[in-house]
Scaffold this motif. Structure first.
Motif, PDB file in Angstrom:
ATOM      1  N   ALA A   1      -2.297   5.106   5.680  1.00  0.00           N
ATOM      2  CA  ALA A   1      -3.572   5.562   6.428  1.00  0.00           C
ATOM      3  C   ALA A   1      -3.812   7.070   6.441  1.00  0.00           C
ATOM      4  N   ASN A   2      -5.276   7.368   6.426  1.00  0.00           N
ATOM      5  CA  ASN A   2      -5.534   8.650   6.645  1.00  0.00           C
ATOM      6  C   ASN A   2      -5.260   9.673   5.111  1.00  0.00           C
ATOM      7  N   PRO A   3      -6.177   9.356   4.037  1.00  0.00           N
ATOM      8  CA  PRO A   3      -6.105  10.070   2.863  1.00  0.00           C
ATOM      9  C   PRO A   3      -6.096  11.435   3.343  1.00  0.00           C
ATOM     10  N   LYS A   4      -5.127  12.444   2.670  1.00  0.00           N
ATOM     11  CA  LYS A   4      -5.509  13.661   2.929  1.00  0.00           C
ATOM     12  C   LYS A   4      -6.743  14.220   2.332  1.00  0.00           C
ATOM     13  N   THR A   5      -7.170  13.827   1.124  1.00  0.00           N
ATOM     14  CA  THR A   5      -8.303  14.462   0.801  1.00  0.00           C
ATOM     15  C   THR A   5      -9.678  13.874   1.129  1.00  0.00           C
ATOM     16  N   GLY A   6      -9.643  12.968   2.132  1.00  0.00           N
ATOM     17  CA  GLY A   6     -10.604  12.007   2.332  1.00  0.00           C
ATOM     18  C   GLY A   6     -11.174  10.996   1.601  1.00  0.00           C
ATOM     19  N   SER A   7     -10.718  10.882   0.199  1.00  0.00           N
ATOM     20  CA  SER A   7     -10.941   9.917  -0.573  1.00  0.00           C
ATOM     21  C   SER A   7     -10.157   8.818  -0.403  1.00  0.00           C
ATOM     22  N   ILE A   8     -10.655   7.562  -0.369  1.00  0.00           N
ATOM     23  CA  ILE A   8      -9.678   6.431  -0.137  1.00  0.00           C
ATOM     24  C   ILE A   8      -9.038   6.022  -1.160  1.00  0.00           C
ATOM     25  N   TRP A   9      -9.082   6.762  -2.525  1.00  0.00           N
ATOM     26  CA  TRP A   9      -8.522   6.439  -3.841  1.00  0.00           C
ATOM     27  C   TRP A   9      -7.587   7.476  -4.072  1.00  0.00           C
ATOM     28  N   SER A  10      -7.168   8.293  -3.003  1.00  0.00           N
ATOM     29  CA  SER A  10      -6.245   9.394  -3.120  1.00  0.00           C
ATOM     30  C   SER A  10      -4.975   8.901  -3.083  1.00  0.00           C
ATOM     31  N   ALA A  11      -3.921   9.593  -3.776  1.00  0.00           N
ATOM     32  CA  ALA A  11      -2.557   8.966  -3.913  1.00  0.00           C
ATOM     33  C   ALA A  11      -1.693   9.597  -2.674  1.00  0.00           C
ATOM     34  N   GLU A  12      -2.490  10.585  -1.979  1.00  0.00           N
ATOM     35  CA  GLU A  12      -1.855  11.252  -0.828  1.00  0.00           C
ATOM     36  C   GLU A  12      -2.410  10.794   0.497  1.00  0.00           C
ATOM     37  N   TYR A  13      -1.520  10.164   1.160  1.00  0.00           N
ATOM     38  CA  TYR A  13      -1.854   9.811   2.666  1.00  0.00           C
ATOM     39  C   TYR A  13      -1.023  10.218   3.670  1.00  0.00           C
ATOM     40  N   ASP A  14      -1.545  10.439   4.797  1.00  0.00           N
ATOM     41  CA  ASP A  14      -0.693  11.234   5.827  1.00  0.00           C
ATOM     42  C   ASP A  14       0.405  10.338   6.488  1.00  0.00           C
ATOM     43  N   TYR A  15       0.035   8.928   6.580  1.00  0.00           N
ATOM     44  CA  TYR A  15       1.007   8.067   7.295  1.00  0.00           C
ATOM     45  C   TYR A  15       1.224   6.799   6.786  1.00  0.00           C
ATOM     46  N   TRP A  16       2.463   6.414   6.782  1.00  0.00           N
ATOM     47  CA  TRP A  16       3.254   5.419   5.882  1.00  0.00           C
ATOM     48  C   TRP A  16       3.828   4.386   6.771  1.00  0.00           C
ATOM     49  N   GLY A  17       4.034   3.197   6.316  1.00  0.00           N
ATOM     50  CA  GLY A  17       4.813   2.152   6.901  1.00  0.00           C
ATOM     51  C   GLY A  17       6.138   2.038   6.247  1.00  0.00           C
ATOM     52  N   GLN A  18       7.067   1.209   6.575  1.00  0.00           N
ATOM     53  CA  GLN A  18       8.197   1.427   5.953  1.00  0.00           C
ATOM     54  C   GLN A  18       8.352   0.363   4.814  1.00  0.00           C
ATOM     55  N   GLY A  19       7.457  -0.426   4.585  1.00  0.00           N
ATOM     56  CA  GLY A  19       7.418  -1.288   3.412  1.00  0.00           C
ATOM     57  C   GLY A  19       7.804  -2.494   3.734  1.00  0.00           C
ATOM     58  N   THR A  20       7.258  -3.583   2.859  1.00  0.00           N
ATOM     59  CA  THR A  20       7.565  -4.736   2.976  1.00  0.00           C
ATOM     60  C   THR A  20       7.987  -5.606   1.448  1.00  0.00           C
ATOM     61  N   GLN A  21       8.788  -6.278   1.295  1.00  0.00           N
ATOM     62  CA  GLN A  21       9.182  -6.533   0.027  1.00  0.00           C
ATOM     63  C   GLN A  21       8.390  -7.887  -0.464  1.00  0.00           C
ATOM     64  N   VAL A  22       7.931  -7.792  -1.477  1.00  0.00           N
ATOM     65  CA  VAL A  22       7.260  -9.186  -2.030  1.00  0.00           C
ATOM     66  C   VAL A  22       8.110  -9.404  -3.333  1.00  0.00           C
ATOM     67  N   THR A  23       8.437 -10.497  -3.536  1.00  0.00           N
ATOM     68  CA  THR A  23       9.198 -10.831  -4.808  1.00  0.00           C
ATOM     69  C   THR A  23       8.541 -12.254  -5.311  1.00  0.00           C
ATOM     70  N   VAL A  24       8.051 -12.095  -6.604  1.00  0.00           N
ATOM     71  CA  VAL A  24       7.493 -13.271  -7.297  1.00  0.00           C
ATOM     72  C   VAL A  24       8.308 -13.885  -8.538  1.00  0.00           C
ATOM     73  N   SER A  25       8.699 -14.977  -8.255  1.00  0.00           N
ATOM     74  CA  SER A  25       9.681 -15.571  -9.432  1.00  0.00           C
ATOM     75  C   SER A  25       9.149 -16.339 -10.368  1.00  0.00           C
ATOM     76  N   SER A  26       9.235 -16.111 -11.568  1.00  0.00           N
ATOM     77  CA  SER A  26       8.400 -17.008 -12.609  1.00  0.00           C
ATOM     78  C   SER A  26       8.996 -17.997 -13.104  1.00  0.00           C
TER      79      SER A  26
END
Length: 122
Positions: free
Chosen positions: A97-122
């Motif tokens: 949440a909240n991109p540092k540069t104000g652009s939604i396509w920025s790689a730098e955001y202020d706040y992050w979650g802890q992550g959730t694993q997605v596994t796709v089996s082929s």
């Protein structure tokens, strides 16, 4: 206090679907939000991003047409609906949440979650 909590990851077969959710507290929800995942050769890549309004969204080419980002304004959550999943979508997905540069396509955001694993089996 800003907090982002992801849920909804899991194991799915190729071609299947998953829906990730990110519960946002504090002022995080009142900002642009995005989903990221690690990528080869770089720390992470942005998968989908959304401004405060529902009409402003953007997707990585690799997921365009398969993933949809959306907000539930009553529950202050941001979701990522992932359809037609492929093995290469396997990753830990992070809500931000909240991109540092104000652009939604920025790689730098202020706040992050802890992550959730997605596994796709082929």
């Amino acid at each position: 206090q800003v907090q982002l909590v992801e849920s909804g990851g899991g194991l799915v077969q190729a071609g299947g679907s998953l829906r990730l959710s990110c519960a946002a507290s504090g002022r995080a929800f009142a900002s642009a939000m995005a989903w990221f995942r690690p990528a080869p050769g770089k720390e992470r890549e942005i998968v989908a991003a959304m401004d405060w309004g529902p009409s402003s969204t953007r997707y990585a080419d690799s997921v365009k047409g398969r993933f949809t980002i959306s907000r539930d304004y009553s529950k202050t959550t941001v979701s990522l609906q992932m359809n037609n999943l492929k093995a290469e979508d396997t990753a830990v997905y992070y809500c931000a949440a909240n991109p540092k540069t104000g652009s939604i396509w920025s790689a730098e955001y202020d706040y992050w979650g802890q992550g959730t694993q997605v596994t796709v089996s082929s």
